[in-house]
Design a protein around this motif. Structure first.
Motif, mmCIF file in Angstrom:
data_model
loop_
_atom_site.group_PDB
_atom_site.id
_atom_site.type_symbol
_atom_site.label_atom_id
_atom_site.label_comp_id
_atom_site.label_asym_id
_atom_site.label_seq_id
_atom_site.Cartn_x
_atom_site.Cartn_y
_atom_site.Cartn_z
ATOM 1 N N PHE A 10 -52.713 -62.980 46.397
ATOM 2 C CA PHE A 10 -52.755 -63.949 47.914
ATOM 3 C C PHE A 10 -53.070 -65.361 46.875
ATOM 4 O O PHE A 10 -53.001 -66.384 46.527
ATOM 5 C CB PHE A 10 -53.401 -63.142 48.573
ATOM 6 C CG PHE A 10 -54.179 -64.154 49.301
ATOM 7 C CD1 PHE A 10 -53.282 -64.979 50.072
ATOM 8 C CD2 PHE A 10 -55.464 -64.416 49.411
ATOM 9 C CE1 PHE A 10 -54.388 -66.498 50.595
ATOM 10 C CE2 PHE A 10 -55.846 -65.663 50.031
ATOM 11 C CZ PHE A 10 -55.502 -66.744 50.612
ATOM 12 N N GLY B 265 -51.452 -67.490 46.146
ATOM 13 C CA GLY B 265 -51.316 -68.720 47.028
ATOM 14 C C GLY B 265 -52.180 -69.382 46.420
ATOM 15 O O GLY B 265 -52.138 -71.420 46.677
ATOM 16 N N TYR C 187 -45.207 -66.357 47.548
ATOM 17 C CA TYR C 187 -46.236 -66.888 48.011
ATOM 18 C C TYR C 187 -46.723 -67.960 46.845
ATOM 19 O O TYR C 187 -46.461 -69.287 47.860
ATOM 20 C CB TYR C 187 -47.893 -65.499 47.102
ATOM 21 C CG TYR C 187 -47.619 -64.555 48.154
ATOM 22 C CD1 TYR C 187 -49.134 -64.635 49.142
ATOM 23 C CD2 TYR C 187 -46.873 -63.633 48.077
ATOM 24 C CE1 TYR C 187 -49.446 -64.247 50.327
ATOM 25 C CE2 TYR C 187 -47.126 -62.514 48.920
ATOM 26 C CZ TYR C 187 -48.179 -62.571 50.012
ATOM 27 O OH TYR C 187 -48.476 -61.426 50.999
ATOM 28 N N MET D 284 -50.222 -67.920 55.019
ATOM 29 C CA MET D 284 -50.142 -67.119 54.789
ATOM 30 C C MET D 284 -50.567 -65.594 54.458
ATOM 31 O O MET D 284 -49.903 -64.087 54.281
ATOM 32 C CB MET D 284 -51.744 -66.855 54.294
ATOM 33 C CG MET D 284 -51.007 -68.564 52.710
ATOM 34 S SD MET D 284 -49.973 -68.830 51.580
ATOM 35 C CE MET D 284 -50.425 -67.632 50.310
ATOM 36 N N GLN E 158 -47.363 -63.754 55.777
ATOM 37 C CA GLN E 158 -46.900 -63.607 55.146
ATOM 38 C C GLN E 158 -47.218 -61.853 54.421
ATOM 39 O O GLN E 158 -46.271 -61.214 53.215
ATOM 40 C CB GLN E 158 -47.236 -65.221 53.502
ATOM 41 C CG GLN E 158 -45.702 -64.833 52.222
ATOM 42 C CD GLN E 158 -44.574 -63.916 53.399
ATOM 43 O OE1 GLN E 158 -44.288 -65.077 54.415
ATOM 44 N NE2 GLN E 158 -44.027 -63.181 52.611
ATOM 45 N N MET E 159 -48.470 -62.135 53.894
ATOM 46 C CA MET E 159 -49.429 -61.075 53.599
ATOM 47 C C MET E 159 -48.926 -59.368 54.697
ATOM 48 O O MET E 159 -48.752 -58.875 53.811
ATOM 49 C CB MET E 159 -51.210 -61.421 53.476
ATOM 50 C CG MET E 159 -51.597 -62.299 52.680
ATOM 51 S SD MET E 159 -52.703 -62.405 52.531
ATOM 52 C CE MET E 159 -53.982 -61.195 52.097
ATOM 53 N N THR F 64 -44.835 -59.207 53.689
ATOM 54 C CA THR F 64 -45.085 -58.209 51.996
ATOM 55 C C THR F 64 -46.084 -57.225 52.233
ATOM 56 O O THR F 64 -45.681 -56.462 51.097
ATOM 57 C CB THR F 64 -46.098 -59.240 50.622
ATOM 58 O OG1 THR F 64 -46.783 -60.184 51.798
ATOM 59 C CG2 THR F 64 -45.005 -59.844 50.063
#
Lengths: 317, 553
Positions: A129, A133, A192, A235, A238-239, A242
């Motif tokens: 991240f 990110g 990411y 995000m 998404q975290m 993942t």
């Protein structure tokens, strides 16, 4: 009357946003009374009641967290102590998940392994991240050479079969937990970087960004204070998604003998250990760590879906 | 009209299931439409006018249901109703040639076979008055202008030979001259085919100019139905009267837009700042030019070979314009989309670098400072801006107070939480924003409240020049009336200068001392508001003014 067939083909487009606009005043009036933490709690409660599966995933997550934090103190046996007299015992009241070829209690090993697997997943996701990110947001916001470097780097990583790339990285850097974390972070980087880039890119010309420029914010300040908070929700989703993949990846690497080494309890190694015994009928050695792995992946994926509902204002009708 | 109505909406109530219970968007609506009639549904945002049309078309969102009443459509054929939408680009498939898209509709409704389908599609394009239809058949939507796209959408909607056309704000995103040609086209085509039309709009003038009958809606209810020739002469409902009063018109005043007994902002009662008009101008723009490389120009090869770029590969968005803005003066920059008015304002704002020319702000050439460095200079606080879209210009993650405080924290020199909060509250009071709304997020505020937050942020640093980029374009007329009055009061009491960028001549007339009319990057006409808009010297200005829909009086 058969109404749907009357509509010409033009009509079906672009109606969703209009209705959303029409509903806005209602939403504003309702949510106006609450703010801050209370509103978040209310929203969470609403999502869970709308979608009980998210509640279930949240429960699973708490279970995993408890196992990861308190694991070593709550298990009935020492996960490393072998006792050949009790080797290869099937599940029973004494040994809930049975014992392995060295007589170690599988239940204790599965619970204790949670901490290691979660640590690998959490640190690698945090790392990716921070790297993916931030560089993705910078690429999307500034464009130019930063964009070229970040995008091509992501393309390069994507060009490899990801698990093979992770194997290669761990093999090259050395067989340690740190390197598993690094490898997992690297193979998730493109995902990411690309999401962050796309999200930042659509906002670079937004009115509030220009307004921030007029307020005397420097470009980097705008990036962190204006763009980042807007990219954050997607995000976070998404975290979570993942995270499950990272657990699977770490276990996969251990399964083929890279990364964590026996006798450390780790789900991947335990499945690898038990794989040879399935043919001779001792199914429980591989099944229970495999099940734990599955539940963890399942939990993070469901949680990601639930989080998406929470952060997506389009769903707030 | 003795015919049985083509469409009859009887006691229709539409409900939306939301998290906080059921919301009635439309309540007990009765509308009937005869064959060949043009009906206007007028109302401000949230009045339920769009939802009514969705109910007729049966395209309500899954959360919405028709709870009561009936929609009776006396049609026999299946291709009876069509709809055109506000954003024509969104209604077209971006990766399919427009001619093909028309063919798709024809095929869907079995109106043509493979031999003559192309001919028919080209014929449709000709009917919506697209020049060179054989060529445009092969165009993609992005290659066409907004007005052109709306014509294509009209062609699509008419291709299936419907008997009822519903137009939902068909011209809202378009310039006045384009609006006029699109509306003329719709009326002409529907008349020729004997079709009925429902025009949904927020613009009472537009509805009255093009419709036979007008239905006025407020908060989900019909408040007035009248012939359009009557409604302007003798509006009966107070809401219609208020709506008409708030619409800027020739000969009106700013205060005249507000309903009687309306509360003014605190800025109105503050003493006026006296300004010495003889001083040097605050802003002076000389021969300002902005050039862009034309898209698709093969410049790289030429650059490699060391050749100068050919002249036609450069597009001049702003073509050598000069003007001044005096202290305490408000200057209107008027023109249609693409005329360079926004580019000009962005350069003056120092968000965009010029190609050549000078921008002199109180004696200093700020045009030569790169835009990327300007943000942190002390001059920054002297020029501020109010943006066009109040929603887009507020960060959805920041509360109102955080948005207003941002410039103060960076450049205002006020430190300490309490001092900051006090200053924000003072500003909120000045722009008429209730202080208790300061802790809300933008999605919890109405359009007018968001506009006030944007204005409070712009004046937070006591700027000398404020650029207003169509500050009311996204607002309802009644909110626009209030915001325009607020801007005028703030200018008088704080002694600011305004550069007002707008396409709406009627609004500019009310707020500005001087008007500059722009077209294709050049100044067409310049002078005081009365001179420019009263005498109509330049043909283009006249064209702009006559394109504004005039209700039959």
């Amino acid at each position: 009357m058969n109404s749907h067939s009357r509509i010409s083909s033009v009509s079906a487009v672009a109606r969703a946003p209009k209705v959303a606009i029409a509903m806005k005043p209602v939403e504003a009036a309702g949510s106006a009374q609450t703010s801050g933490l209370k509103a978040v709690l209310r929203q969470t409660k609403y999502v869970i009641s709308e979608n009980p599966i998210t509640g279930f995933a949240f429960g699973l997550f708490i279970l995993l967290a408890v196992a990861a934090i308190f694991g070593p103190w709550i298990v009935p046996y020492d996960p490393l102590a072998s006792n050949t007299a009790q080797a290869l015992k099937p599940p029973s009241w004494q040994f809930w998940f049975g014992t392995d070829q060295l007589g170690r209690d599988i239940f204790s090993r599965v619970v204790v392994a949670t901490r290691l697997d979660m640590t690998i997943a959490v640190t690698s996701v945090a790392l990716v991240f921070a790297l993916g990110g931030i560089s993705g947001i910078a690429a999307g916001y500034f464009g130019g050479w930063i964009d070229i470097v970040v995008s091509r780097l992501a393309d390069m990583i994507m060009a490899f079969p990801l698990f093979v790339l992770a194997m290669g990285i761990v093999a090259a850097l050395g067989n340690t937990v740190t390197n598993i974390v690094i490898a997992t972070a690297i193979i998730n980087y493109p995902l990411y970087a690309r999401i962050a880039r796309a999200e930042a890119n659509v906002r670079r010309e937004a009115g509030f960004v220009m307004a921030a420029r007029l307020s005397g914010n420097s470009e980097w300040r705008i990036l962190f204070t204006q763009i980042l908070p807007n990219v954050m929700p997607i995000m976070v989703v998404q975290m979570s998604l993942t995270m499950g993949y990272a657990v699977l990846n770490a276990a996969g690497l251990s399964f083929i003998g890279l990364g964590v080494r026996p006798p450390t309890p780790e789900w991947g190694i335990m499945v690898a250990d038990g794989a040879g015994y399935i043919v001779s009928g001792e199914w429980w050695i591989a099944l229970f760590p495999g099940l734990a792995l599955m539940l963890a992946v399942f939990c993070f994926n469901l949680l990601g879906d639930g989080l998406r509902d929470i952060v997506d204002p389009q769903r707030r009708t | 009209m003795s015919d049985a109505p083509l469409l009859e909406i009887k006691d229709v109530t539409v409900e939306f299931a939301t998290r906080r219970g059921i919301v009635r968007a439309v309540e007990q609506i009765n509308i009937s439409l005869t064959k060949g009639e043009t009906l206007g549904i007028v109302g401000e945002s949230g009045s339920g006018k769009s939802v009514t049309s969705y109910a007729v078309m049966r395209i309500l969102d899954r959360a919405g249901t028709i709870a009561n009443g009936s929609v009776v459509f006396s049609g026999i054929d299946v291709r009876e109703m069509s709809m055109i939408f506000q954003n024509p680009r969104a209604a077209l498939n971006p990766i399919r040639k427009v001619g093909r898209q028309i063919e798709d509709v024809l095929k869907q409704h079995v109106l043509a076979d493979t031999r003559d389908i192309k001919e028919k599609a080209v014929e449709m394009l000709r009917q919506v008055k697209i020049a060179r239809p054989e060529e445009r058949y092969h165009a993609y939507p992005f290659e066409l202008s907004g007005g052109m796209c709306q014509r294509i959408v009209i062609a699509l909607a008419l291709a299936c030979q419907p008997r009822l056309l519903i137009a939902d704000e068909p011209t809202t995103g378009l310039d006045v001259t384009t609006q006029k040609s699109v509306m003329d086209l719709v009326v002409e085509l529907t008349r020729a085919r004997g079709m009925s039309t429902i025009l949904i709009t927020h613009d009472l003038g537009l509805a009255a100019a093009y419709c036979d009958r007008v239905v006025v809606m407020e908060k989900g209810k019909i408040v007035e139905t009248a012939m359009s020739s009557e409604i302007f002469k003798s509006p009966s409902h107070p809401y219609t009267k208020r709506l008409m009063k708030a619409t800027p018109k020739v000969g009106g005043t700013l205060r005249g837009l507000l309903p009687d007994g309306a509360e003014l902002s605190p800025a109105a009662s503050m003493p006026k700042m006296s300004i010495d008009k003889t001083e040097k101008p605050l802003l002076e723009v000389r021969n300002l030019v902005k050039e862009y490389p034309r898209q698709g120009a093969t410049k790289t090869l030429g650059e490699l070979l060391g050749k100068p770029a050919p002249a036609e590969s450069i597009f001049r968005a702003v073509d050598g314009i000069s003007f001044t803005v005096g202290k305490g003066e408000s200057v209107g920059l008027v023109g249609e989309s693409g005329c360079g008015k926004s580019t000009t304002s962005m350069m003056v704002m120092r968000l965009l670098d010029k190609t050549s020319g000078d921008i002199i702000f109180s004696g200093e050439d700020i045009g030569s400072i790169p835009a990327s460095e300007f943000a942190v200079l002390p001059q920054r606080k002297r020029i501020q801006m109010v943006f066009q879209d109040p929603t887009d210009s507020l960060n959805p993650r920041f509360t109102a107070v955080r948005a207003i405080a941002d410039p103060i924290m960076r450049l205002g020199g006020i430190s300490g939480r309490d001092a900051l909060r006090a200053r924000c509250e003072e500003l909120a009071k000045l722009v008429g924003l209730p202080v208790e709304l300061l802790d809300r997020f933008p999605h919890q505020l109405s359009g007018g409240q968001k506009a006030r937050v944007g204005i409070a942020r712009a004046i937070a640093l006591n700027p000398e020049l404020v650029i207003l980029d169509e500050p009311t374009a996204a607002l309802d007329v009644s909110v626009q009336a209030v915001v325009l009055n607020l801007l005028q009061d703030l200018k008088d009491s704080l002694g600011m200068s305004y550069l007002f960028v707008s396409h709406d001549l009627n609004v500019v007339r009310l707020l500005c001392d001087r008007v500059i009319v722009m077209r294709t990057g050049k100044v067409v006409e310049e002078g005081t508001a009365e001179e420019v808009l009263g005498s109509l010297k330049a043909e283009y200005t006249r064209e702009l003014l006559t394109a504004i829909p005039h209700p039959p009086l």
